[in-house]
Design a protein around this motif. Structure first.
Motif, short mmCIF file in Angstrom:
data_model
loop_
_atom_site.label_atom_id
_atom_site.label_comp_id
_atom_site.label_asym_id
_atom_site.label_seq_id
_atom_site.Cartn_x
_atom_site.Cartn_y
_atom_site.Cartn_z
N VAL A 92 1.03 -1.02 0.02
CA VAL A 92 -0.08 -0.08 0.06
C VAL A 92 1.11 1.18 0.02
N LYS A 93 0.62 2.24 -0.82
CA LYS A 93 1.31 3.48 -0.63
C LYS A 93 0.50 4.61 -0.45
N LYS A 94 1.08 5.68 0.31
CA LYS A 94 0.43 7.00 0.27
C LYS A 94 0.13 7.73 -0.96
N VAL A 95 -0.95 8.60 -1.11
CA VAL A 95 -1.09 9.22 -2.14
C VAL A 95 -0.78 10.72 -2.04
N ASP A 96 -0.40 11.40 -3.22
CA ASP A 96 -0.25 12.88 -2.93
C ASP A 96 -1.48 13.67 -2.82
N ARG A 97 -2.41 13.05 -3.86
CA ARG A 97 -3.64 13.77 -3.90
C ARG A 97 -4.71 12.78 -3.44
N ILE A 98 -5.53 12.94 -2.63
CA ILE A 98 -6.55 12.14 -1.94
C ILE A 98 -7.76 12.32 -2.98
N GLU A 99 -7.97 11.00 -3.48
CA GLU A 99 -9.28 10.48 -4.19
C GLU A 99 -10.49 10.65 -3.27
N PHE A 100 -11.56 11.53 -3.53
CA PHE A 100 -12.66 12.24 -2.62
C PHE A 100 -13.79 12.20 -3.60
N GLY A 101 -14.86 11.53 -3.06
CA GLY A 101 -16.26 11.91 -3.73
C GLY A 101 -16.91 10.82 -4.53
N GLU A 102 -17.71 11.27 -5.57
CA GLU A 102 -18.49 10.28 -6.44
C GLU A 102 -17.34 10.19 -7.88
N VAL A 103 -17.18 8.69 -7.96
CA VAL A 103 -16.42 8.30 -9.08
C VAL A 103 -17.13 7.19 -9.79
N ASN A 104 -16.71 6.90 -11.02
CA ASN A 104 -17.45 6.07 -11.89
C ASN A 104 -16.58 4.64 -11.66
N LEU A 105 -17.14 3.58 -11.41
CA LEU A 105 -16.25 2.21 -11.33
C LEU A 105 -16.47 1.37 -12.55
N ASN A 106 -15.27 1.19 -12.89
CA ASN A 106 -15.13 0.16 -14.12
C ASN A 106 -14.80 -1.16 -13.29
N ILE A 107 -15.90 -2.17 -13.59
CA ILE A 107 -15.67 -3.47 -13.13
C ILE A 107 -15.31 -4.55 -13.99
N GLU A 108 -14.81 -5.41 -13.32
CA GLU A 108 -14.50 -6.76 -14.02
C GLU A 108 -15.64 -7.61 -13.42
N GLU A 109 -15.37 -9.17 -14.06
CA GLU A 109 -16.24 -10.14 -13.53
C GLU A 109 -15.98 -10.52 -11.94
N SER A 110 -17.02 -10.44 -11.26
CA SER A 110 -16.54 -10.79 -9.84
C SER A 110 -18.01 -11.15 -9.15
N VAL A 111 -17.97 -12.04 -8.22
CA VAL A 111 -19.28 -12.58 -7.73
C VAL A 111 -19.93 -11.46 -6.80
N LEU A 112 -19.19 -10.50 -6.37
CA LEU A 112 -19.69 -9.27 -5.72
C LEU A 112 -20.44 -8.27 -6.59
N PHE A 113 -19.99 -8.19 -7.93
CA PHE A 113 -20.35 -7.37 -9.03
C PHE A 113 -21.50 -8.16 -9.98
N LYS A 114 -22.08 -9.08 -9.29
CA LYS A 114 -23.18 -9.95 -10.14
C LYS A 114 -24.25 -8.71 -10.13
N ASN A 115 -24.89 -8.72 -11.60
CA ASN A 115 -25.84 -7.97 -11.85
C ASN A 115 -25.63 -6.49 -11.50
N ILE A 116 -24.32 -5.95 -11.54
CA ILE A 116 -23.95 -4.67 -11.08
C ILE A 116 -23.71 -3.80 -12.44
N GLU A 117 -24.30 -2.88 -12.80
CA GLU A 117 -24.02 -2.14 -13.98
C GLU A 117 -22.58 -1.44 -14.03
N ASN A 118 -21.89 -1.71 -15.11
CA ASN A 118 -20.36 -1.26 -15.30
C ASN A 118 -20.66 0.36 -15.40
N GLY A 119 -19.71 0.93 -14.76
CA GLY A 119 -19.54 2.61 -14.80
C GLY A 119 -20.48 3.22 -13.83
#
Length: 505
Positions: A92-119
């Motif tokens: 794990v590494k520290k980031v210079d700029r914190i990623e914060f707020g709403e973002v779009n998720l690019n998903i791959e195949e996973s049991v936890l993303f079953k029937n979940i819309e990409n993006g």
């Protein structure tokens, strides 16, 4: 059951509540009790919360590696994911700029993303990011700025999200949690208030036996539901004592007495205003106030119990957020609740009876309906046990309480007239300890500033400040300044929870 392991995140209760929304039982435990809790409670799944720390901080929470080897599915969130990565050999590494707020998720195949819309949109707040996955893991999602924001090791049933599925900003967050709880852990949706009522009544009967119980009845939702549950379990072995500590809202003491005196329960009203005011004389710290009020409650009940004779148990309407926020079990203390951390060590009862202590507020309301209580009672706004004692900032006096009662009454009355009382989940006034200069009838005044607070929420664990129309706030302000002496300035609290709590103290 699902076990939520708390690493100090603000949404520990929210995660548990979301799991219970899936009708699966869930408990929250502090990270340093995780291994013992797993062995004792034998959960079907574990969820790690986020936390305020960076994984590299010296005092950052850690967890035993044995937790990852117990064979129970784990879903780690935010800080919990970073901890999992580091503990299992990733980087794990520290980031210079914190990623914060709403973002779009690019998903791959996973049991936890079953029937979940990409993006789909998720909420993210990263101080550290995953640089290298542990052996056996693969990345299952990314964002524009982060290559790895979800990971899994299917063979070991270990999963991690660098975002927060529990918050409403994450569009399919509840579905992702459902995929973990149902699909991975194999849970069934059988946690209902109908089942809970039956179990609770049986447990009360077994515990109390032929003993007698005193209930602290405030007339609020929690104590009223507790009264109904105890009444069904033990009948006339229950005595309800309403302690009017002098910190009630305008006319409220009389309204509580009217509601319960003919209910068929043994009902006693104790007018103890002078006693509580003397106890709190000179106290200004909010934690000391809560503890002093809690201790005096117990002393009053002991005195009343001696009059009744042979009283064995003290019942309270303690609910689960009270316990979590009070830091019981080495959790982080947000504020002491008078019926949890504020209780003295020595009482004249065999034990406490707290049948709601594992329920959240909306579950308590649902249980009340299951028990047949009317909607006007179970939908009542929350009112803290210490009452106006924690809405008067600084030392409490009778004069300050009377000023606040009148001002609060006007605020609530105008919101009801405007038809907003059902849209706003909690609203009240706070008498601050600040005095400011004003002018009334061409005469200089130096009087109190009153704060108004109104929030909208579904679970009271998070809340947004209510956007009350300006014309209504204007009317409230004018009426209070005109009709209530010793107030010459009104302010409106526009802070959400978090970072603020709903109450000021």
């Amino acid at each position: 059951m699902i076990l939520v392991v708390d690493f100090g995140g603000q949404s520990n209760q929210l995660i548990a509540r979301k799991v219970r929304d899936l009708k699966v039982y869930c408990e929250v435990v502090p990270f340093n009790k995780a291994l013992n809790s797993i062995e004792e409670k034998k959960p079907t799944g574990i969820i790690f919360t986020g936390g305020a720390n960076s994984i590299y901080e010296e005092k950052a929470p850690k967890i035993e590696k044995e937790v990852f080897e117990c064979g129970i599915p784990i879903l780690a969130l935010d800080y919990g994911t970073q901890l999992m990565v580091q503990a299992l050999g990733g980087k794990v590494k520290k980031v210079d700029r914190i990623e914060f707020g709403e973002v779009n998720l690019n998903i791959e195949e996973s049991v936890l993303f079953k029937n979940i819309e990409n993006g789909n949109v998720v909420w993210i707040n990263n101080v550290d990011i995953i640089e290298e996955l542990p052996e056996g893991f693969k990345s299952t999602a990314s964002t524009k700025n982060s290559k790895i924001v979800a990971m899994e090791n299917i063979e070991k049933n270990l999963f991690g999200f660098q975002f927060h599925p529990e918050v409403n900003n994450s569009k399919y967050g509840k579905d992702m949690l459902a995929n973990f709880v149902y699909g991975v852990c194999g849970e069934k949706a059988d946690w209902t208030m109908a089942n809970y009522a039956k179990t609770a009544i049986d447990d009360i009967k077994k515990k109390v036996g032929d003993g007698k119980v005193l209930l602290a009845l405030s007339g609020g939702v929690d104590s009223s539901v507790t009264a109904a549950l105890l009444s069904k379990a033990i009948g006339n072995k229950l005595t309800c004592i309403f302690v009017d500590h002098g910190f009630m809202r305008k006319n409220e003491g009389d309204e509580v007495e009217e509601a319960f005196k003919d209910s068929g329960m043994n009902f006693i009203r104790v007018n103890a205003e002078d006693r509580f005011l003397n106890k709190l004389k000179g106290i200004t710290d909010p934690e000391e106030k809560r503890k002093a009020i809690g201790e005096e409650f117990i002393r009053v009940f002991e005195d009343e119990g001696r009059k009744i004779k042979s009283v064995d148990y003290l019942a309270q309407g303690t609910i689960y957020p009270d316990i979590i926020e009070s830091g019981v079990g080495d959790g982080a203390v947000i504020k002491s609740h008078h019926n949890v951390g504020g209780l003295p060590d020595v009482v004249d009862f065999k034990d406490l009876v707290e049948p709601l202590k594992m329920l959240f507020k909306d579950e308590v309301r649902e249980l009340g309906r299951e028990l047949g209580l009317p909607n006007y009672l179970v939908d009542r706004q929350p009112f803290p046990g210490p009452g106006l004692g924690i809405r008067v900032i600084g030392e409490i006096t009778k004069d300050k309480l009377d000023i606040l009662r009148d001002a609060d009454y006007i605020f609530r009355e105008e919101l009801e007239k405007a038809g907003l009382s059902k849209d706003i989940n909690q609203y009240f006034a706070v008498l601050t300890n600040n005095r400011t200069v004003g002018v009334k009838e061409d005469i200089r005044t130096y009087d109190y500033t009153l704060a108004l607070r109104a929030v909208e929420t579904t679970d009271f664990m998070t809340a947004e400040w209510s956007r009350i129309p300006y014309e209504i706030l204007d009317k409230v302000s004018r009426r209070i300044v005109d009709e209530v002496e010793h107030i010459n300035r009104i302010v409106y609290d526009i802070t959400s929870k978090p970072p603020a709590t709903i109450e000021w103290e």
